[in-house]
Design a protein around this motif. Structure first.
Motif, mmCIF file in Angstrom:
data_model
loop_
_atom_site.group_PDB
_atom_site.id
_atom_site.type_symbol
_atom_site.label_atom_id
_atom_site.label_comp_id
_atom_site.label_asym_id
_atom_site.label_seq_id
_atom_site.Cartn_x
_atom_site.Cartn_y
_atom_site.Cartn_z
ATOM 1 N N LEU A 178 5.700 -15.021 3.925
ATOM 2 C CA LEU A 178 5.186 -14.884 5.287
ATOM 3 C C LEU A 178 4.914 -13.426 5.635
ATOM 4 C CD1 LEU A 178 7.499 -17.414 7.197
ATOM 5 C CD2 LEU A 178 5.088 -17.711 6.623
ATOM 6 N N MET A 179 5.806 -12.557 5.229
ATOM 7 C CA MET A 179 5.657 -11.134 5.516
ATOM 8 C C MET A 179 4.435 -10.561 4.813
ATOM 9 S SD MET A 179 8.605 -8.206 5.163
ATOM 10 C CE MET A 179 8.999 -8.710 3.492
ATOM 11 N N SER A 180 4.267 -10.914 3.552
ATOM 12 C CA SER A 180 3.130 -10.427 2.782
ATOM 13 C C SER A 180 1.817 -10.945 3.359
ATOM 14 C CB SER A 180 3.266 -10.867 1.321
ATOM 15 O OG SER A 180 2.175 -10.425 0.556
ATOM 16 N N TYR A 181 1.787 -12.207 3.736
ATOM 17 C CA TYR A 181 0.577 -12.805 4.312
ATOM 18 C C TYR A 181 0.172 -12.097 5.600
ATOM 19 C CZ TYR A 181 -2.129 -16.167 7.070
ATOM 20 O OH TYR A 181 -3.070 -16.760 7.879
ATOM 21 N N ARG A 182 1.115 -11.898 6.495
ATOM 22 C CA ARG A 182 0.804 -11.296 7.785
ATOM 23 C C ARG A 182 0.359 -9.845 7.643
ATOM 24 N NH1 ARG A 182 -1.634 -12.381 11.816
ATOM 25 N NH2 ARG A 182 -0.779 -14.464 11.405
ATOM 26 N N ASN A 183 0.965 -9.114 6.715
ATOM 27 C CA ASN A 183 0.649 -7.692 6.563
ATOM 28 C C ASN A 183 -0.674 -7.437 5.858
ATOM 29 O OD1 ASN A 183 2.905 -6.591 7.872
ATOM 30 N ND2 ASN A 183 4.169 -6.836 6.041
ATOM 31 N N ARG A 184 -1.295 -8.497 5.375
ATOM 32 C CA ARG A 184 -2.575 -8.352 4.679
ATOM 33 C C ARG A 184 -3.733 -8.978 5.437
ATOM 34 N NH1 ARG A 184 1.330 -7.698 1.026
ATOM 35 N NH2 ARG A 184 0.908 -6.297 -0.725
ATOM 36 N N ILE A 185 -3.558 -9.153 6.744
ATOM 37 C CA ILE A 185 -4.630 -9.641 7.614
ATOM 38 C C ILE A 185 -5.168 -8.457 8.420
ATOM 39 C CG2 ILE A 185 -5.193 -11.117 9.579
ATOM 40 C CD1 ILE A 185 -3.123 -13.080 8.624
ATOM 41 N N THR A 194 -6.095 -3.603 7.338
ATOM 42 C CA THR A 194 -4.846 -4.353 7.318
ATOM 43 C C THR A 194 -3.678 -3.402 7.570
ATOM 44 O OG1 THR A 194 -4.427 -4.058 4.945
ATOM 45 C CG2 THR A 194 -5.840 -5.915 5.603
ATOM 46 N N PRO A 195 -2.547 -3.916 8.063
ATOM 47 C CA PRO A 195 -1.371 -3.062 8.218
ATOM 48 C C PRO A 195 -0.973 -2.359 6.930
ATOM 49 C CG PRO A 195 -1.046 -5.094 9.440
ATOM 50 C CD PRO A 195 -2.326 -5.254 8.657
ATOM 51 N N VAL A 196 -1.111 -3.056 5.796
ATOM 52 C CA VAL A 196 -0.753 -2.441 4.516
ATOM 53 C C VAL A 196 -1.658 -1.257 4.211
ATOM 54 C CG1 VAL A 196 -0.800 -2.797 2.022
ATOM 55 C CG2 VAL A 196 0.315 -4.472 3.482
#
Length: 212
Positions: A178-185, A194-196
């Protein structure tokens, strides 16, 4: 107006499901009063914190019937979301997982953390002293002072951490996913980056790997 059907719209479709506290309402459930330095002190210590990397907002999200919890942190400039699978909403559990996460970080990468006044953050002094971090607390009953964190918590709910779930035994793999998915939008507020992407401008690839 929604209740009267003036707009022919079902208010249950709104994020707050047509539930709203009246103006002046102060949330006191699970609160311990003002635990530490006020957020207003942060404004004085870091007057340009919105343009400076390393300032985080923190809170917890609970499961069904208050069973279990995760801790969320959001870096204010990049909007990167960190989710710690603490399992229990206690100060011991929160401090343990927060300490482990901070221990992986280069010292002083995290400049400050602004907490909610929940009792689970009562052990903030240990974290602040060990990791040399400035800590602040929003005013009691003023979640809008950590608006970014509160908004991300709502997004996390919709992404998969539903109020119907028991958080006591959540698998770490689910949290990471979930964390990885959200941070790559990509986000409009980040000029569709993206945040990343924004985060990586402030940290090396080696350091980044400890976050995800």
């Amino acid at each position: 107006m929604f209740a009267r059907g003036q707009y022919n719209f079902n208010a249950q479709q709104l994020p707050m499901k047509d539930k709203r506290h009246p103006n002046g309402y102060v949330e006191r459930r699970g609160k311990a009063g003002q635990l530490g330095r006020s957020i207003y002190q942060r404004y004085q210590d870091f007057p340009h914190d919105q343009d400076e990397f390393g300032h985080f907002e923190a809170d917890t999200v609970q499961g069904k019937a208050h069973r279990g919890a995760v801790m969320t942190l959001v870096e204010r400039q990049s909007k990167v979301m960190i989710v710690l699978n603490v399992h229990r909403k206690t100060d011991e559990a929160v401090n343990c997982h927060l300490d482990k996460w901070l221990s992986k970080m280069p010292r002083h990468l995290v400049k400050s953390i602004t907490f909610d006044n929940g009792k689970e953050f009562a052990g903030w002094r240990d974290i602040a002293n060990k990791h040399d971090i400035h800590t602040y607390f929003a005013e009691v009953g003023a979640p809008n002072q950590r608006g970014l964190n509160e908004n991300n918590n709502g997004i996390l709910r919709r992404d998969g951490l539903s109020k119907r779930l028991d958080f006591r035994n959540l698998p770490d793999e689910l949290i990471t996913q979930l964390m990885s998915y959200r941070n790559r939008i990509s986000r409009k507020s980040l000029h569709y980056r993206t945040p990343v992407e924004v985060f990586m401008k402030n940290i090396t690839d080696e350091q980044l790997s400890t976050f995800f």
